[in-house]
Design an enzyme around this catalytic site. Structure first.
Site, PDB file in Angstrom:
ATOM      1  N   TYR A  16     -10.342  -0.720  11.111  1.00  0.00           N
ATOM      2  CA  TYR A  16     -11.735  -0.263  10.613  1.00  0.00           C
ATOM      3  C   TYR A  16     -12.014  -1.063   9.351  1.00  0.00           C
ATOM      4  CZ  TYR A  16      -8.019   2.533   8.044  1.00  0.00           C
ATOM      5  OH  TYR A  16      -6.971   2.672   7.177  1.00  0.00           O
ATOM      6  N   LYS A  17     -11.058  -1.989   8.835  1.00  0.00           N
ATOM      7  CA  LYS A  17     -11.585  -2.750   7.791  1.00  0.00           C
ATOM      8  C   LYS A  17     -12.254  -3.968   8.371  1.00  0.00           C
ATOM      9  CE  LYS A  17      -7.839  -0.885   4.976  1.00  0.00           C
ATOM     10  NZ  LYS A  17      -6.263  -0.624   4.907  1.00  0.00           N
ATOM     11  N   ASP A  65       2.401  -6.300   7.597  1.00  0.00           N
ATOM     12  CA  ASP A  65       0.940  -5.298   7.972  1.00  0.00           C
ATOM     13  C   ASP A  65      -0.062  -6.215   7.618  1.00  0.00           C
ATOM     14  OD1 ASP A  65      -0.886  -3.625   7.423  1.00  0.00           O
ATOM     15  OD2 ASP A  65       0.351  -1.998   6.502  1.00  0.00           O
ATOM     16  N   PHE A 110       0.920  -1.256   0.037  1.00  0.00           N
ATOM     17  CA  PHE A 110       0.020   0.133   0.115  1.00  0.00           C
ATOM     18  C   PHE A 110       0.939   1.364  -0.048  1.00  0.00           C
ATOM     19  CE2 PHE A 110      -2.828   3.201   1.989  1.00  0.00           C
ATOM     20  CZ  PHE A 110      -4.161   2.844   1.438  1.00  0.00           C
ATOM     21  N   ARG A 160     -13.076  -3.556  -6.599  1.00  0.00           N
ATOM     22  CA  ARG A 160     -13.121  -4.507  -5.685  1.00  0.00           C
ATOM     23  C   ARG A 160     -14.359  -4.913  -4.839  1.00  0.00           C
ATOM     24  NH1 ARG A 160      -8.548  -2.036  -1.495  1.00  0.00           N
ATOM     25  NH2 ARG A 160     -10.310  -0.850  -1.398  1.00  0.00           N
TER      26      ARG A 160
HETATM   27  C1  LIG Z   1      -5.675   0.614   4.783  1.00  0.00           C
HETATM   28  C2  LIG Z   1      -4.299   0.629   4.760  1.00  0.00           C
HETATM   29  C3  LIG Z   1      -3.443   1.637   5.311  1.00  0.00           C
HETATM   30  C4  LIG Z   1      -4.287   2.974   5.717  1.00  0.00           C
HETATM   31  O1  LIG Z   1      -3.236   3.483   6.614  1.00  0.00           O
HETATM   32  P1  LIG Z   1      -3.866   4.560   7.649  1.00  0.00           P
HETATM   33  O2  LIG Z   1      -2.819   5.139   8.417  1.00  0.00           O
HETATM   34  O3  LIG Z   1      -5.031   3.799   8.596  1.00  0.00           O
HETATM   35  O4  LIG Z   1      -4.580   5.509   7.010  1.00  0.00           O
HETATM   36  C5  LIG Z   1      -2.193   1.470   5.391  1.00  0.00           C
HETATM   37  N1  LIG Z   1      -1.683   0.324   4.717  1.00  0.00           N
HETATM   38  C6  LIG Z   1      -2.171  -0.483   4.105  1.00  0.00           C
HETATM   39  C7  LIG Z   1      -1.559  -2.129   3.866  1.00  0.00           C
HETATM   40  C8  LIG Z   1      -3.708  -0.645   4.377  1.00  0.00           C
HETATM   41  O5  LIG Z   1      -4.247  -1.759   3.760  1.00  0.00           O
END
Ligand SMILES: *Cc1c(COP(=O)(O)O)cnc(C)c1O
Length: 395
Positions: free
Chosen positions: A209-210, A184, A113, A354
Site C-alpha cells: 500500500y506504500k 523488510d 519500524f 516526512r
Molecule cells: C508500514 C510498515 C509496517 C506496517 O505493517 P502492517 O502490518 O502492514 O500494518 C511494518 N513494518 C515496516 C517496516 C513498515 O514500514
C-alpha cells in the site's frame, strides 16, 4: 525515455493536491475503480462461489507475487501475497530462526519500524528458547554482527529518516558469519531497485500500500529464497499452504516451495485493486524510477536548505530511500499547515515531517509548489494557529 506523464495519468489524483505521502499510502490507480467494480458485479455477483475456479481467484497470490518479484529482483514462484506485513514478518523470522537452530540472537537496528520489533519480541517470547532481540543503532549493525547472530532482521529503508542500509554488503557479511537474513522492503518495493537474487537474501517481506499503490489495507508479500523454501516448516500452517488443501486431511503437509507460506483465503478484492496498481509499473524500469526519485528529492532538499531547515535524511542520495525528512519543533503544526494548503506529507513523532517522492506521479512542478508553500509556512510562522496543533489519531 520513460514516459512519466503516462504513469502520472494512470492515477486519479485530486485536483490541486501535491501528494508527497506515497511512502505511507499510494494514490488510487484510475483502473482500480473499474476493475474492482467489475469484480464485485460480474465475478462475485454473477459467478458466486464459481469465481474461485472461473475467475482465477485462487491463483491470485502467486500471480501477483510473480509481478512483485519482477520489481524486487526475485525469480518467479518465490513470492506470495496476502495477509499483513506484520504477519509476514512473523512467518519470515520464524522460518529464519529454523535455519539457524544453534544460535539465539536476532540482530536488528533502532531505525526499524515498531511493529517489526514488537512482532520479533512476541515471537521470541512465544518460542521460549532463550532467544534475545538485540537492537543497535543503524550504523553499528555491521560491527555487531557475529558468529552468535542467528538472524539479521532489518528494514532496508528507515521509515523515519529514509536512511538506506547497504543490503548487499550486510547480507554478505551476515552470510560470512553463518547468519540468516530477513529484509523488510516496506519502503523499498516500488521505490528503488532491489536485487534479492543478486544479494542472495534469505527472506524478504514488504507491504503493497506504500510505493506499490495497492490501496489502504492492501496485502503484504513474502519472499523466500527457493532453496530455503523447501526447508521451511511454517509457523502458521494454514489450509491454503497445505500440499492438498481440498483433500481436507487432518494433519498439515507443506505445499511445495513458497506456496506453503500461504495461510488462509486470499483477499480477492484487494488483490484485484493491487493488480491494476502493478500494471502501471509495466512500462518503467526501477532504475528509471530511482534516477527520477533522486532528481526530485535533491530538488526538494536544495529548497529546504535554502529555508534553513534541518535535514534528517542522509545527504548522499545513494544512502537514502525515496523520502526526505525534516526535523522541526513545530513539525506537526507545520505539516497541518501544509496539508491545509494542499501539500500532503506526514509527521512522525517527536518532530519529523516526512515527504515521500514517487516518480510514477510526482513531478518537478509538485516539488516547486510544495517548496513555495513550505517557504510561506516557515517565513510567516503559519504553524502559529491553534487548529494545526490538534493531534489526529493518524499522523
Ligand atoms: C508500514 C510498515 C509496517 C506496517 O505493517 P502492517 O502490518 O502492514 O500494518 C511494518 N513494518 C515496516 C517496516 C513498515 O514500514
Amino acid at each position: 525515455m520513460v514516459d512519466f506523464q503516462k504513469t502520472r495519468d494512470a492515477f486519479d489524483l485530486p485536483e490541486g493536491i501535491v501528494y508527497l505521502d506515497g511512502n505511507s499510502l499510494g494514490p488510487l490507480p484510475r483502473a482500480a475503480t473499474a476493475r474492482v467494480s467489475a469484480l464485485l458485479r460480474d465475478e462475485w455477483g454473477q459467478r458466486l462461489i464459481r469465481g474461485w475456479n472461473e475467475a482465477g481467484w485462487m491463483a491470485q497470490p502467486g500471480r501477483t507475487g510473480d509481478r512483485i518479484a519482477c520489481l524486487i529482483g526475485a525469480a518467479p514462484d518465490t513470492v506470495t501475497v496476502g495477509d499483513t506485513l506484520s504477519i509476514r514478518l512473523h512467518q519470515a523470522l520464524h522460518a529464519a530462526l529454523q535455519a539457524a537452530p544453534d544460535r539465539r540472537e536476532v540482530l536488528t537496528c533502532s531505525g526499524n519500524f515498531p511493529s517489526d520489533l514488537y512482532i520479533a519480541e512476541g515471537l521470541l517470547r512465544t518460542l521460549d528458547k532463550g532467544h534475545t532481540l538485540r537492537v543497535v543503532p543503524p550504523q553499528e549493525v555491521a560491527a555487531t554482527l557475529s558468529d552468535q547472530t542467528a538472524v539479521l532482521m532489518l528494514t532496508e529503508v528507515d521509515y523515519r529518516t529514509g536512511r538506506l542500509h547497504d543490503m548487499a554488503r550486510l547480507t554478505r557479511a551476515a552470510h560470512n558469519l553463518g547468519a540468516v537474513t530477513v529484509w523488510d522492503l516496506a519502503h523499498s518495493a516500488g521505490a528503488l531497485p532491489v536485487d534479492l537474487r543478486g544479494t542472495n537474501a534469505d527472506f524478504a517481506v514488504g507491504c503493497t500500500y506504500k510505493y506499490l499503490n495497492g490501496g489502504p489495507g492492501a496485502p503484504a508479500f513474502l519472499y523466500v529464497r527457493p532453496d530455503r523454501a523447501e526447508q521451511v516448516s511454517p509457523a502458521l500452517p494454514g489450509w491454503l499452504g497445505h500440499a492438498a488443501p481440498f483433500e481436507f486431511e487432518p494433519s498439515y503437509r507443506p505445499a511445495p516451495g513458497i506456496s506453503r507460506m500461504r495461510i488462509g483465503t486470499p483477499p480477492v478484492i484487494a488483490l484485484a485493486a493491487l493488480e491494476t496498481a502493478l500494471d502501471i509499473f509495466d512500462d518503467v524500469a526501477m532504475s528509471d524510477i530511482r534516477a527520477r526519485s533522486i532528481t526530485l528529492s535533491e530538488r526538494f532538499i536544495a529548497g529546504a536548505d535554502a529555508l534553513g531547515l534541518q535535514l534528517m535524511s542522509p545527504r548522499d542520495p545513494a544512502r537514502r530511500g525515496s523520502q526526505v525528512s525534516i526535523a522541526h519543533p513545530e513539525g506537526y503544526a507545520m505539516m497541518q499547515a501544509l496539508i491545509s494548503r494542499g501539500v500532503i506529507g506526514d509527521f512522525r513523532a517527536p518532530d519529523l515531517m516526512r515527504f515521500g517522492f514517487a516518480p510514477l506521479y510526482n513531478t518537478e512542478a509538485d516539488i516547486d509548489t510544495a517548496l513555495a508553500h513550505l517557504s510561506d509556512v516557515v517565513l510567516n510562522r503559519l504553524w502559529d494557529n491553534p487548529a494545526y496543533s490538534v493531534r489526529q489519531a493518524v499522523t
